[in-house]
Scaffold this motif. Structure first.
Motif, PDB file in Angstrom:
ATOM      1  N   ILE A  21       0.839  -1.210   0.000  1.00 49.71           N
ATOM      2  CA  ILE A  21       0.000   0.000   0.000  1.00 49.71           C
ATOM      3  C   ILE A  21       0.866   1.249   0.000  1.00 49.71           C
ATOM      4  N   HIS A  22       1.880   1.263   0.865  1.00 47.36           N
ATOM      5  CA  HIS A  22       2.736   2.443   0.952  1.00 47.36           C
ATOM      6  C   HIS A  22       3.503   2.658  -0.350  1.00 47.36           C
ATOM      7  N   ALA A  23       4.020   1.586  -0.930  1.00 48.80           N
ATOM      8  CA  ALA A  23       4.741   1.707  -2.195  1.00 48.80           C
ATOM      9  C   ALA A  23       3.825   2.210  -3.306  1.00 48.80           C
ATOM     10  N   SER A  24       2.565   1.773  -3.285  1.00 47.33           N
ATOM     11  CA  SER A  24       1.615   2.209  -4.320  1.00 47.33           C
ATOM     12  C   SER A  24       1.333   3.705  -4.236  1.00 47.33           C
ATOM     13  N   GLN A  25       1.599   4.300  -3.072  1.00 45.51           N
ATOM     14  CA  GLN A  25       1.441   5.742  -2.897  1.00 45.51           C
ATOM     15  C   GLN A  25       2.723   6.498  -3.249  1.00 45.51           C
ATOM     16  N   GLY A  26       3.734   5.764  -3.721  1.00 46.88           N
ATOM     17  CA  GLY A  26       4.993   6.397  -4.107  1.00 46.88           C
ATOM     18  C   GLY A  26       5.982   6.545  -2.975  1.00 46.88           C
ATOM     19  N   GLY A  27       5.733   5.867  -1.858  1.00 51.53           N
ATOM     20  CA  GLY A  27       6.607   5.995  -0.700  1.00 51.53           C
ATOM     21  C   GLY A  27       7.736   4.982  -0.692  1.00 51.53           C
ATOM     22  N   ASP A  28       8.886   5.390  -0.184  1.00 47.83           N
ATOM     23  CA  ASP A  28      10.020   4.481  -0.009  1.00 47.83           C
ATOM     24  C   ASP A  28       9.824   3.656   1.251  1.00 47.83           C
ATOM     25  N   LEU A  29      10.614   2.588   1.370  1.00 49.18           N
ATOM     26  CA  LEU A  29      10.400   1.631   2.448  1.00 49.18           C
ATOM     27  C   LEU A  29      11.699   1.125   3.053  1.00 49.18           C
TER      28      LEU A  29
END
Length: 262
Positions: A21-29
């Protein structure tokens, strides 16, 4: 500006879905777990699909030194964490006096100590810059005692209490702490804990649904959020304040006793 989320227990289940979900929002991990192959596969998948940066840290969070090692590595590599998602945890059924102490000790180290220490390590930075969010994955188990899973329920009650208290302490800042309380969810938890053989897990929510509910609540800065509950489960939780404790204890014990030994 891209937000970086650090997620523990990211190799499967709710943690893996939160990473997606976070990656789909363009966020790094920054994804953390013991399972190297699963993490590396997830890293490749998210980087290829969403073009985000994904750092893998292989750690066993039942190791008392693991949380400090993680924090030190993040600092040494000059990584900024915007969202701290404490998802790692496990349970196990059986009577308290009969369960192997080593298993319950590890449960406390993971469910309580690792979550608490990571929160303590990263919160000062969040407060100093007046931004940042914490999502702690607790459970609806936090709302009652749990015969046949006494230690697991107790650890989740700790997570709920800690999260709520810190949330109030931070109420004059822009930093938030969200306590996510899933019901029975279709993850590896059921198999590893033995709960898949109980009536409680006859109806489970999807890990994706639970993760999305928790992620959205974190972004909104909510203090508590329940997720993945059936109508019957919602009704049972609503009745808790009106039900004698002994009745609740008997009901929970029955729900958590494996069917073959019930």
């Amino acid at each position: 500006m891209k937000k970086t989320a650090l997620i523990t227990g990211a190799s499967s289940g709710i943690g893996k879905e939160l990473a997606k979900i976070h990656a789909s929002q363009g966020g790094d991990l920054i994804i953390i777990a013991r399972s190297e192959n699963e993490l590396l596969q997830l890293q490749q998948e998210l980087q290829d699909e969403y073009g985000v940066q994904v750092k893998v840290i292989i750690k066993d969070l039942t190791d008392p030194g693991a949380t400090q090692d993680i924090y030190n590595q993040v600092q040494n590599e000059d990584l900024r964490v915007d969202y701290l998602i404490n998802n790692a945890g496990f349970g196990g059924i059986g009577k308290f006096h009969e369960r192997p102490w080593e298993q319950d000790q590890q449960m406390i180290l993971l469910n309580v100590m690792a979550l608490t220490h990571l929160s303590r390590l990263f919160l000062p930075e969040f407060v100093a810059r007046n931004s940042g969010r914490i999502l702690n994955v607790s459970s609806t188990a936090s709302l009652m005692p749990g015969p046949m899973q006494a230690v697991y329920f107790a650890t989740k009650a700790f997570v709920r209490s800690l999260s709520n208290a810190i949330s109030q302490e931070l109420s004059d800042t822009a930093v938030t702490v969200t306590n996510l309380m899933p019901g029975a969810t279709a993850t590896d938890f059921g198999n590893t804990s033995g709960m898949d053989k109980t009536s409680l897990f006859e109806q489970t929510a999807s890990a994706t649904e639970v993760a999305q509910t928790g992620y959205d609540a974190m972004l909104k800065g909510k203090m508590d959020i329940k997720a993945g509950l059936s109508f019957g489960q919602k009704a049972m939780l609503a009745s808790l304040p009106l039900t004698p404790k002994k009745v609740i204890l008997k009901m929970v014990e029955k729900m958590q006793t494996p069917e073959e030994s019930a």
